[in-house]
Scaffold this active site. Sequence first.
Site, short mmCIF file in Angstrom:
data_model
loop_
_atom_site.label_atom_id
_atom_site.label_comp_id
_atom_site.label_asym_id
_atom_site.label_seq_id
_atom_site.Cartn_x
_atom_site.Cartn_y
_atom_site.Cartn_z
CG LEU A 196 -24.16 46.06 -1.50
CD1 LEU A 196 -23.51 47.40 -1.16
CD2 LEU A 196 -24.94 45.53 -0.29
CG HIS A 228 -21.42 32.37 16.13
ND1 HIS A 228 -20.63 33.50 16.10
CD2 HIS A 228 -20.71 31.43 16.79
CE1 HIS A 228 -19.48 33.23 16.72
NE2 HIS A 228 -19.51 31.99 17.15
CG LEU A 244 -6.66 47.39 11.93
CD1 LEU A 244 -5.64 47.79 10.86
CD2 LEU A 244 -8.00 48.06 11.64
NE ARG A 262 -12.78 44.08 16.52
CZ ARG A 262 -11.81 43.20 16.40
NH1 ARG A 262 -10.72 43.50 15.74
NH2 ARG A 262 -11.92 42.01 16.96
CG ASP A 305 -15.28 40.81 17.76
OD1 ASP A 305 -15.57 39.61 17.87
OD2 ASP A 305 -14.36 41.35 18.40
CD1 TRP A 344 -8.67 28.94 8.97
CD2 TRP A 344 -10.17 27.30 9.24
NE1 TRP A 344 -9.42 28.84 7.81
CE2 TRP A 344 -10.34 27.85 7.95
CE3 TRP A 344 -11.01 26.26 9.64
CZ2 TRP A 344 -11.30 27.38 7.06
CZ3 TRP A 344 -11.98 25.79 8.75
CH2 TRP A 344 -12.11 26.36 7.47
C1 IPE Z 1 -12.28 39.26 14.06
O1 IPE Z 1 -12.84 38.92 15.28
C2 IPE Z 1 -12.70 38.29 13.00
C3 IPE Z 1 -14.11 38.31 12.64
C4 IPE Z 1 -15.02 39.14 13.09
C5 IPE Z 1 -14.52 37.32 11.66
P1 IPE Z 1 -12.05 38.02 16.35
O2 IPE Z 1 -12.98 37.85 17.49
O3 IPE Z 1 -11.58 36.78 15.70
O4 IPE Z 1 -10.81 38.94 16.70
P2 IPE Z 1 -9.88 38.99 17.99
O5 IPE Z 1 -9.54 37.55 18.34
O6 IPE Z 1 -10.66 39.65 19.08
O7 IPE Z 1 -8.70 39.80 17.57
C1 IPE Z 2 -17.51 37.38 15.88
O1 IPE Z 2 -17.91 37.11 17.18
C2 IPE Z 2 -17.75 36.21 14.96
C3 IPE Z 2 -16.52 35.53 14.52
C4 IPE Z 2 -15.32 35.89 14.83
C5 IPE Z 2 -16.68 34.36 13.68
P1 IPE Z 2 -16.98 36.34 18.22
O2 IPE Z 2 -17.25 34.89 18.11
O3 IPE Z 2 -15.56 36.73 18.03
O4 IPE Z 2 -17.54 36.90 19.57
P2 IPE Z 2 -16.71 37.37 20.84
O5 IPE Z 2 -15.66 38.33 20.37
O6 IPE Z 2 -16.13 36.14 21.43
O7 IPE Z 2 -17.72 38.03 21.71
MG MG Z 3 -14.38 38.19 18.81
#
Ligand code: IPE
Ligand code: IPE
Ligand code: MG
Length: 247
Positions: A136, A41, A200, A193, A24, A74
């Site tokens: 792995l 990304h 979570l 995380r 994240d 999504w």
């Molecule tokens: C969790 O991150 C999902 C992934 C890392 C793929 P999110 O950015 O979607 O989670 P929230 O919205 O902060 O809970």
């Molecule tokens: C995690 O990074 C990647 C995915 C959830 C796909 P984010 O896109 O959630 O990045 P932040 O949390 O907005 O910084």
């Molecule tokens: Mg995020």
Amino acid sequence: MSWRQSLEQVKSRPLPAHVAIIMDGNGRWAKARGLPRAEGHRRGEETAERVVRFVGEEKLAGYLTLFAFSTENWGRPAQEVRFLMGLLEAFLRAKLEELHEAGVRLRALGQLDRLPQGLRQAVERAVRQTRDNTGLNLSVALSYGGRWDLVEGARAVSHAVVHGELSAAALDEEAFRTYLPSGELPDVDLLIRTGGERRLSNYLLWELAYAELLFTDVLWPDLTEEHVLEALIEFQERTRRFGREVG
Ligand code: IPE
Ligand code: IPE
Ligand code: MG
């Protein structure tokens, strides 16, 4: 102590069998630099590649499970979803041979039928090609949600009961887990995380029951091998009691 010495010391101590990561902070990493989220990304993908290589080459865990896209993701703007799907497909296509040669066994965990066709095909091909590898165990959670996993498990259990393959009375925790889409994965020992949130977000609900949770403010694109090593050191310093021992 040198980097190599620290690494060898960590490897001489009990390692987690299963490390799960919530990758994240890509968006915030980009925002802080005035860049589009897509760039975060893209950099995040490079981090994933580095972490997989490090964990695999140094044999730091038997199982590594990466949260790449959640069922809730999504709901993001269509353009971002499209970009992420394209990035995942390009990653799988470009890296399959390298992963295969490194002995990585790839699994995909989630609602694959919701993925764009090109990505689904790339995933299926990668899973098929690496099926017999013994290195792995890399799982990518893709259109994955912990609750989806549990509901799918419940659906499979009811199907087995209705068809007389299972008696409801015989259902225990061990039997239940074999019906989960994630049923081949062992319990998570260490959850990392990045990105500063302490939640979570619907990840691996069954497998996380007794995991050690490690939250770091480091944004995913900034994560390095040093951070992974530090996380393993912290894991090794913790006392896991599993409810059985008194402190
Ligand atoms: C969790 O991150 C999902 C992934 C890392 C793929 P999110 O950015 O979607 O989670 P929230 O919205 O902060 O809970
Ligand atoms: C995690 O990074 C990647 C995915 C959830 C796909 P984010 O896109 O959630 O990045 P932040 O949390 O907005 O910084
Ligand atoms: Mg995020």
